[in-house]
Design an enzyme around this catalytic site. Structure first.
Site, mmCIF file in Angstrom:
data_model
loop_
_atom_site.group_PDB
_atom_site.id
_atom_site.type_symbol
_atom_site.label_atom_id
_atom_site.label_comp_id
_atom_site.label_asym_id
_atom_site.label_seq_id
_atom_site.Cartn_x
_atom_site.Cartn_y
_atom_site.Cartn_z
ATOM 1 C CB SER A 158 -0.883 0.006 1.252
ATOM 2 O OG SER A 158 -1.511 1.251 1.442
ATOM 3 C CE1 TYR A 184 -2.995 -1.901 5.967
ATOM 4 C CE2 TYR A 184 -2.728 0.344 5.172
ATOM 5 C CZ TYR A 184 -3.086 -0.972 4.946
ATOM 6 O OH TYR A 184 -3.534 -1.358 3.706
#
Length: 305
Positions: A158, A184
């Site tokens: 990501s 994350y």
């Protein structure tokens, strides 16, 4: 190394990328294949004739998805198997139960920006799921990937990797305040570093490994994010799930990527270095070979305990 580019763009779909590709006789596993871009990744691979196994937590949802893919593609070689990435026994069982070659492994499943949660081992749950689970799965399937002769590993990362390098001194937020986005981001950096190291370690086995940013897609992945916080995301150019799956499918199946390994892609092209001015491109630390080796060794140590 010259930058890899393709005719495909931000707006290309998985169907666009897979058009003309024949995967007959090839076997694929897609983790998280029952939701979001995992569904469309699996559908595209099945449409090209691959045998596809959806590795999922919710097998009932997996069976519904498999039935839909079979109906839409006409390929009845779509299967479902249980996999809980944060559970070492589940990961080991999946790898142990796999027989025969594996040509394509798409490490797609993940959790994002969730409140602090720890596994029984005390590991931070996002790192455990997004990185350690996929690491253990892929290492467990190494023999099957080698047997394929020309296997591909796809690591779904990501742009959030730009939020944090891997903090080796405190992976699990034992000694620093927990920040769900830093956690994350760290896990997504780990996804890239994993591909970098796998590309190096397993090149002699004919295995190539690459990582990617799928783009901004509205899926259940955002379920832990405050709706108020999401209002600021309107500046992003959102993709459909079919568009979001396209770069995964490119790296999994396109002949345009033959021999390309250890790289990071976005919008169906190799990403340029991040300059710090925009939330795109790839951070230098995510491609650092020393960090990649360190992370691999540490991951082996953690899973061996």
């Amino acid at each position: 190394m010259s930058r890899i580019t393709t005719p495909f763009t931000h707006d290309s779909t998985a169907a666009d990328v897979i058009a003309g590709v024949d995967l007959t006789g090839r076997r694929a596993v897609v983790t998280g294949g029952a939701s979001g871009i995992g569904v469309e990744t699996a559908r595209a691979l099945a449409s090209a004739g691959a045998e596809v196994t959806l590795a999922v937590r919710n097998t009932a949802a997996g069976e519904r998805t498999a039935a839909d893919i079979i109906e839409t593609t006409g390929n009845n070689h779509v299967f479902v198997a249980p996999l809980e990435l944060a559970d070492r026994e589940s990961v080991q069982a999946f790898a142990k139960n796999w027989t025969g070659p594996l040509h394509i492994l798409v490490n797609n499943a993940g959790v994002m920006a969730e409140p602090l949660n720890r596994t029984p081992e005390g590991w931070e749950h996002q790192f455990a799921t997004n990185h350690l689970g996929h690491f253990g799965l892929t290492v467990g399937l190494h023999e099957a990937l080698t047997q394929a002769g020309n296997a591909r590993i796809v690591s779904v990362s990501s742009s959030a990797h730009l939020r944090s390098d891997v903090v080796f001194d405190d992976l699990h937020f034992d000694n620093r305040p927990y920040d769900e986005w830093a956690a994350y981001g760290q896990s997504k950096t780990a996804n890239v570093l994993f591909a970098v190291e796998a590309a190096k370690r397993w090149a002699s086995d004919g295995i190539i490994a690459n990582a990617l940013m799928p783009g901004g897609i509205r899926t259940a992945l955002q379920r832990h994010v405050d709706p108020e916080a999401q209002k600021g995301w309107d500046r992003f150019q959102w993709k459909t799930t079919e568009q979001g799956a396209s770069t995964s499918v490119l790296l999994a199946a396109s002949p345009l990527i033959d021999g390309v390994t250890g790289r990071y892609f976005e919008d169906n092209n190799e990403a340029v270095p991040n300059t710090g001015e925009e939330f795109s491109g790839v951070a230098a630390y995510a491609l650092d070979p020393e960090s990649a080796t360190r992370l691999w060794d540490l991951s082996e140590q953690l899973l061996a305990r």
